[in-house]
Design a protein around this motif. Structure first.
Motif, PDB file in Angstrom:
ATOM      1  N   THR A 195      94.404   4.401 -11.782  1.00 48.39           N
ATOM      2  CA  THR A 195      94.161   3.252 -12.648  1.00 48.39           C
ATOM      3  C   THR A 195      93.303   2.220 -11.922  1.00 48.39           C
ATOM      4  O   THR A 195      93.500   1.967 -10.732  1.00 48.39           O
ATOM      5  CB  THR A 195      95.507   2.616 -13.049  1.00 48.39           C
ATOM      6  OG1 THR A 195      96.311   3.622 -13.667  1.00 48.39           O
ATOM      7  CG2 THR A 195      95.321   1.453 -14.000  1.00 48.39           C
ATOM      8  N   ALA A 196      92.383   1.621 -12.642  1.00 49.42           N
ATOM      9  CA  ALA A 196      91.501   0.599 -12.063  1.00 49.42           C
ATOM     10  C   ALA A 196      92.279  -0.676 -11.786  1.00 49.42           C
ATOM     11  O   ALA A 196      93.121  -1.095 -12.577  1.00 49.42           O
ATOM     12  CB  ALA A 196      90.334   0.319 -13.004  1.00 49.42           C
ATOM     13  N   ARG A 197      91.980  -1.283 -10.634  1.00 47.83           N
ATOM     14  CA  ARG A 197      92.554  -2.578 -10.260  1.00 47.83           C
ATOM     15  C   ARG A 197      91.412  -3.533  -9.959  1.00 47.83           C
ATOM     16  O   ARG A 197      90.349  -3.110  -9.507  1.00 47.83           O
ATOM     17  CB  ARG A 197      93.434  -2.420  -9.014  1.00 47.83           C
ATOM     18  CG  ARG A 197      94.529  -1.392  -9.172  1.00 47.83           C
ATOM     19  CD  ARG A 197      95.352  -1.191  -7.891  1.00 47.83           C
ATOM     20  NE  ARG A 197      94.631  -0.890  -6.663  1.00 47.83           N
ATOM     21  CZ  ARG A 197      94.240   0.319  -6.279  1.00 47.83           C
ATOM     22  NH1 ARG A 197      94.425   1.362  -7.057  1.00 47.83           N
ATOM     23  NH2 ARG A 197      93.636   0.496  -5.119  1.00 47.83           N
ATOM     24  N   ASP A 198      91.633  -4.810 -10.188  1.00 47.60           N
ATOM     25  CA  ASP A 198      90.623  -5.824  -9.874  1.00 47.60           C
ATOM     26  C   ASP A 198      90.427  -5.920  -8.372  1.00 47.60           C
ATOM     27  O   ASP A 198      91.396  -5.822  -7.600  1.00 47.60           O
ATOM     28  CB  ASP A 198      91.046  -7.190 -10.419  1.00 47.60           C
ATOM     29  CG  ASP A 198      91.029  -7.247 -11.937  1.00 47.60           C
ATOM     30  OD1 ASP A 198      90.285  -6.467 -12.554  1.00 47.60           O
ATOM     31  OD2 ASP A 198      91.778  -8.062 -12.513  1.00 47.60           O
ATOM     32  N   ASP A 199      89.176  -6.130  -7.960  1.00 47.93           N
ATOM     33  CA  ASP A 199      88.865  -6.267  -6.545  1.00 47.93           C
ATOM     34  C   ASP A 199      87.558  -7.027  -6.382  1.00 47.93           C
ATOM     35  O   ASP A 199      86.484  -6.482  -6.671  1.00 47.93           O
ATOM     36  CB  ASP A 199      88.742  -4.887  -5.886  1.00 47.93           C
ATOM     37  CG  ASP A 199      88.440  -4.988  -4.405  1.00 47.93           C
ATOM     38  OD1 ASP A 199      89.359  -5.327  -3.640  1.00 47.93           O
ATOM     39  OD2 ASP A 199      87.277  -4.741  -4.026  1.00 47.93           O
ATOM     40  N   LEU A 217      92.730  15.289  -1.020  1.00 47.73           N
ATOM     41  CA  LEU A 217      92.107  14.259  -0.201  1.00 47.73           C
ATOM     42  C   LEU A 217      92.064  12.995  -1.044  1.00 47.73           C
ATOM     43  O   LEU A 217      91.567  13.016  -2.166  1.00 47.73           O
ATOM     44  CB  LEU A 217      90.683  14.678   0.182  1.00 47.73           C
ATOM     45  CG  LEU A 217      89.845  13.658   0.942  1.00 47.73           C
ATOM     46  CD1 LEU A 217      90.418  13.421   2.338  1.00 47.73           C
ATOM     47  CD2 LEU A 217      88.405  14.149   1.053  1.00 47.73           C
ATOM     48  N   LYS A 218      92.605  11.906  -0.508  1.00 44.76           N
ATOM     49  CA  LYS A 218      92.619  10.643  -1.257  1.00 44.76           C
ATOM     50  C   LYS A 218      91.436   9.783  -0.835  1.00 44.76           C
ATOM     51  O   LYS A 218      91.247   9.486   0.342  1.00 44.76           O
ATOM     52  CB  LYS A 218      93.916   9.878  -1.010  1.00 44.76           C
ATOM     53  CG  LYS A 218      94.015   8.594  -1.813  1.00 44.76           C
ATOM     54  CD  LYS A 218      95.336   7.887  -1.566  1.00 44.76           C
ATOM     55  CE  LYS A 218      95.447   6.607  -2.361  1.00 44.76           C
ATOM     56  NZ  LYS A 218      96.728   5.911  -2.074  1.00 44.76           N
ATOM     57  N   LEU A 219      90.643   9.414  -1.831  1.00 43.12           N
ATOM     58  CA  LEU A 219      89.515   8.510  -1.633  1.00 43.12           C
ATOM     59  C   LEU A 219      89.788   7.226  -2.393  1.00 43.12           C
ATOM     60  O   LEU A 219      90.636   7.172  -3.275  1.00 43.12           O
ATOM     61  CB  LEU A 219      88.224   9.146  -2.173  1.00 43.12           C
ATOM     62  CG  LEU A 219      87.827  10.500  -1.617  1.00 43.12           C
ATOM     63  CD1 LEU A 219      86.590  11.019  -2.340  1.00 43.12           C
ATOM     64  CD2 LEU A 219      87.586  10.436  -0.125  1.00 43.12           C
ATOM     65  N   ARG A 220      89.035   6.205  -2.079  1.00 43.44           N
ATOM     66  CA  ARG A 220      89.081   4.954  -2.835  1.00 43.44           C
ATOM     67  C   ARG A 220      87.649   4.599  -3.199  1.00 43.44           C
ATOM     68  O   ARG A 220      86.795   4.476  -2.336  1.00 43.44           O
ATOM     69  CB  ARG A 220      89.723   3.851  -2.004  1.00 43.44           C
ATOM     70  CG  ARG A 220      89.930   2.574  -2.780  1.00 43.44           C
ATOM     71  CD  ARG A 220      91.009   1.686  -2.175  1.00 43.44           C
ATOM     72  NE  ARG A 220      92.309   2.328  -2.351  1.00 43.44           N
ATOM     73  CZ  ARG A 220      93.278   2.300  -1.437  1.00 43.44           C
ATOM     74  NH1 ARG A 220      93.108   1.678  -0.302  1.00 43.44           N
ATOM     75  NH2 ARG A 220      94.433   2.909  -1.668  1.00 43.44           N
ATOM     76  N   ASP A 221      87.399   4.481  -4.504  1.00 46.85           N
ATOM     77  CA  ASP A 221      86.073   4.143  -5.016  1.00 46.85           C
ATOM     78  C   ASP A 221      86.056   2.689  -5.472  1.00 46.85           C
ATOM     79  O   ASP A 221      86.955   2.255  -6.196  1.00 46.85           O
ATOM     80  CB  ASP A 221      85.707   5.033  -6.204  1.00 46.85           C
ATOM     81  CG  ASP A 221      85.278   6.427  -5.791  1.00 46.85           C
ATOM     82  OD1 ASP A 221      85.620   6.865  -4.684  1.00 46.85           O
ATOM     83  OD2 ASP A 221      84.606   7.089  -6.601  1.00 46.85           O
ATOM     84  N   TYR A 222      85.025   1.982  -5.049  1.00 46.70           N
ATOM     85  CA  TYR A 222      84.822   0.588  -5.449  1.00 46.70           C
ATOM     86  C   TYR A 222      83.669   0.551  -6.435  1.00 46.70           C
ATOM     87  O   TYR A 222      82.623   1.165  -6.197  1.00 46.70           O
ATOM     88  CB  TYR A 222      84.492  -0.266  -4.223  1.00 46.70           C
ATOM     89  CG  TYR A 222      85.660  -0.378  -3.264  1.00 46.70           C
ATOM     90  CD1 TYR A 222      86.491  -1.490  -3.290  1.00 46.70           C
ATOM     91  CD2 TYR A 222      85.927   0.633  -2.354  1.00 46.70           C
ATOM     92  CE1 TYR A 222      87.572  -1.598  -2.415  1.00 46.70           C
ATOM     93  CE2 TYR A 222      87.011   0.541  -1.482  1.00 46.70           C
ATOM     94  CZ  TYR A 222      87.826  -0.574  -1.514  1.00 46.70           C
ATOM     95  OH  TYR A 222      88.893  -0.664  -0.658  1.00 46.70           O
ATOM     96  N   LEU A 223      83.860  -0.171  -7.531  1.00 50.16           N
ATOM     97  CA  LEU A 223      82.846  -0.257  -8.577  1.00 50.16           C
ATOM     98  C   LEU A 223      82.497  -1.708  -8.857  1.00 50.16           C
ATOM     99  O   LEU A 223      83.322  -2.609  -8.663  1.00 50.16           O
ATOM    100  CB  LEU A 223      83.342   0.373  -9.880  1.00 50.16           C
ATOM    101  CG  LEU A 223      83.495   1.887  -9.902  1.00 50.16           C
ATOM    102  CD1 LEU A 223      84.820   2.307  -9.304  1.00 50.16           C
ATOM    103  CD2 LEU A 223      83.382   2.396 -11.314  1.00 50.16           C
TER     104      LEU A 223
END
Length: 167
Positions: free
Chosen positions: A97-101, A119-125
């Motif tokens: 789920t998208a979170r504010d950042d 493999l866990k990644l974290r994508d910033y949009l």
């Protein structure tokens, strides 16, 4: 009345709803992983699909880094943190789920890898041209980030490459 109806239908047809951050990331990885396992695309960074999903600055930096001889800034694929990928792992893709950042959004992504692991990644949009686009990817599983935004490292890699061409 018909003219009003026609104008309304035309306006609805002309307006496109921007994808949600989650849909953007999900669609990107379905496209990218499929492309990654095929040999058909020599430089995906310049493709229209990449421009649809990835921020311009990120693509520009990745292309500039790719053009540096023997650079060590990007040691594996930036979007998967893998050297290669198998088609049978694609169905294991999960997008959180998208979170504010910081004015954008951040989502966790789980890629299937060998042995049924993930493999866990974290994508910033962030929004660019009215669409959500990926600008940063971090390998959470291994606590690692290929720092494509480090201007000093890029300059040093270019300087090193220049010494190689002189020899």
């Amino acid at each position: 009345m018909r003219a009003l109806l026609l104008v309304s239908l035309l306006l609805m047809g002309c307006t496109t709803r921007a994808q949600t951050p989650k849909a953007t990331v999900r669609d990107f990885y379905h496209f990218y992983l499929t492309d990654f396992v095929s040999d058909g695309n020599e430089n995906p960074l310049t493709s229209a699909k990449m421009q649809q999903y990835v921020a311009k600055e990120t693509l520009t930096r990745l292309k500039a880094i790719q053009d540096i001889e023997e650079q060590e800034i990007v040691e594996a694929d930036y979007f998967t943190y893998c050297q290669d990928y198998a088609a049978e792992w694609i169905p294991a893709l999960e997008v959180g789920t998208a979170r504010d950042d910081a004015g954008g959004k951040v989502l966790d992504v789980w890629l299937g890898i060998e042995g049924g692991k993930k493999l866990k990644l974290r994508d910033y949009l962030r929004q660019e041209d009215g669409n959500w686009k990926i600008y940063r990817v971090v390998d959470v599983s291994n606590g690692f980030e290929q720092n494509i935004f480090d201007d000093k490292a890029i300059s040093a890699a270019k300087a090193h490459a220049a010494t190689l061409s002189k020899n």
